[in-house]
Write an enzyme that holds these catalytic residues in place. Structure first.
Site, PDB file in Angstrom:
ATOM      1  N   GLY A 180      39.628  31.225  33.633  1.00 20.88           N
ATOM      2  CA  GLY A 180      39.463  30.059  34.502  1.00 20.88           C
ATOM      3  C   GLY A 180      39.172  28.756  33.796  1.00 20.88           C
ATOM      4  N   ASP A 184      34.818  27.141  34.886  1.00 22.49           N
ATOM      5  CA  ASP A 184      35.608  26.341  35.818  1.00 22.49           C
ATOM      6  C   ASP A 184      34.797  25.952  37.051  1.00 22.49           C
ATOM      7  OD1 ASP A 184      35.517  28.965  36.737  1.00 22.49           O
ATOM      8  OD2 ASP A 184      37.674  29.171  37.046  1.00 22.49           O
ATOM      9  N   ASP A 225      30.005  29.139  41.692  1.00 24.05           N
ATOM     10  CA  ASP A 225      30.135  29.574  43.085  1.00 24.05           C
ATOM     11  C   ASP A 225      28.828  30.274  43.485  1.00 24.05           C
ATOM     12  OD1 ASP A 225      31.327  30.177  45.535  1.00 24.05           O
ATOM     13  OD2 ASP A 225      32.323  31.959  44.804  1.00 24.05           O
ATOM     14  N   LYS A 244      30.344  24.424  43.773  1.00 22.76           N
ATOM     15  CA  LYS A 244      30.630  24.624  45.195  1.00 22.76           C
ATOM     16  C   LYS A 244      29.351  24.558  45.992  1.00 22.76           C
ATOM     17  CE  LYS A 244      34.280  27.616  45.917  1.00 22.76           C
ATOM     18  NZ  LYS A 244      34.855  28.915  46.316  1.00 22.76           N
ATOM     19  N   PHE A 293      37.982  27.742  49.065  1.00 22.29           N
ATOM     20  CA  PHE A 293      38.573  28.410  47.909  1.00 22.29           C
ATOM     21  C   PHE A 293      39.646  27.500  47.329  1.00 22.29           C
ATOM     22  CE2 PHE A 293      41.203  31.206  45.443  1.00 22.29           C
ATOM     23  CZ  PHE A 293      40.252  31.961  44.780  1.00 22.29           C
ATOM     24  N   VAL A 294      39.460  27.105  46.067  1.00 22.82           N
ATOM     25  CA  VAL A 294      40.352  26.100  45.464  1.00 22.82           C
ATOM     26  C   VAL A 294      41.162  26.688  44.311  1.00 22.82           C
ATOM     27  CG1 VAL A 294      38.972  24.099  46.131  1.00 22.82           C
ATOM     28  CG2 VAL A 294      38.450  25.276  43.991  1.00 22.82           C
ATOM     29  N   ASP A 350      42.539  29.983  39.735  1.00 23.39           N
ATOM     30  CA  ASP A 350      43.687  30.749  40.216  1.00 23.39           C
ATOM     31  C   ASP A 350      43.460  31.387  41.572  1.00 23.39           C
ATOM     32  OD1 ASP A 350      41.728  32.688  39.163  1.00 23.39           O
ATOM     33  OD2 ASP A 350      43.285  34.161  39.610  1.00 23.39           O
ATOM     34  N   ARG A 410      47.126  28.247  38.135  1.00 27.50           N
ATOM     35  CA  ARG A 410      46.240  27.683  37.109  1.00 27.50           C
ATOM     36  C   ARG A 410      46.829  26.419  36.504  1.00 27.50           C
ATOM     37  NH1 ARG A 410      42.215  31.511  36.051  1.00 27.50           N
ATOM     38  NH2 ARG A 410      42.852  33.676  36.049  1.00 27.50           N
TER      39      ARG A 410
END
Ligand code: IMP
Ligand code: MG
Length: 209
Positions: free
Chosen positions: A69, A125, A128, A156, A177-178, A184, A190
């Site tokens: 990521g 990345d 969460d 997030k 969810f990005v 990804d 990606r």
């Protein structure tokens, strides 16, 4: 010295037929919304680089990228940092082909560099639930670094399950969810230059997952 470069596949004069124009990247068609544009990412990386350089002074940094990521973010960020940098990667899995966590993150490949007495900058990345970074920081601390700091491109909102405060944050985003810029969905997207949300009908694992 600057060596003049030409994009691969293009000619010195005229346009390049295989390079997509800005804004017309083919996979953008799968995005329902763009949350962070390519331009905004570039601008923020420059500022993040300045923040990091101000924090570390002249110290050497051992950057540890959580792959896959953080690959794209790490590549962009490190080019904004002028300190001496050593780079290593650690491969973790915590998500599969779904938009939900599968529970406990696991180390698939560990470090190759010796990080004892080094200033470690752990790069991910997205923050969460916080489980991945909390676990990796714990592992790294056992290896005796001089310091450990963390840098995430995205944080997030309202998702934290373990208490964790990153030292450097690119953007705070809502609980969606990005994908893009390294993030990804089932290993796709990606390579998108921006960060966005997939169209609703693409958010379930499709046939190719
Ligand atoms: P955490 O352990 O729950 O903080 O999850 C961190 C990892 O989950 C990140 O390194 C990502 O690989 C993945 N992840 C979390 N949210 C997203 C998302 O919105 N899109 C893509 N990957 C995500
Ligand atoms: Mg992922």
């Amino acid at each position: 010295m600057v060596i003049p470069c030409t994009p691969a596949g293009s000619m010195l004069t005229g346009s390049c037929p295989i390079m997509p124009k800005a804004g017309s990247f083919p996979a953008h068609a799968d995005l329902g919304a763009i949350l962070v544009s390519e331009v905004a990412i570039k601008r923020r990386l420059k500022k993040l680089g300045e923040e990091i350089m101000a924090t570390y002074g002249n110290e050497e940094i051992t950057a540890i990228s959580i792959i896959n990521g953080a690959i794209i973010f790490t590549a962009g960020l490190l080019r904004e940092i002028r300190n001496p940098v050593r780079l290593d990667c650690i491969r973790i899995t915590s998500y599969r082909n779904e938009t939900k966590s599968i529970g406990k993150p696991q180390i698939l490949h560990s470090l190759t560099l010796d990080i004892s007495d080094r200033h470690v900058l752990l790069i991910d990345d997205i923050l969460d639930t916080g489980k991945t970074l909390a676990m990796v920081v714990q592992v790294i601390k056992k290896l005796g670094p001089a310091s450990v700091r963390t840098c995430v491109l995205l944080e997030k909102d309202g998702r934290r399950e373990v208490g964790f405060e990153p030292d450097f944050v690119g953007f705070k985003i809502p609980d969606k969810f990005v994908v893009g810029y390294g993030l990804d969905f089932a290993e796709r997207y990606r390579n998108l230059p921006c960060i966005g949300v997939l169209k609703a009908h693409l958010q379930n694992p499709p046939e190719w997952a």
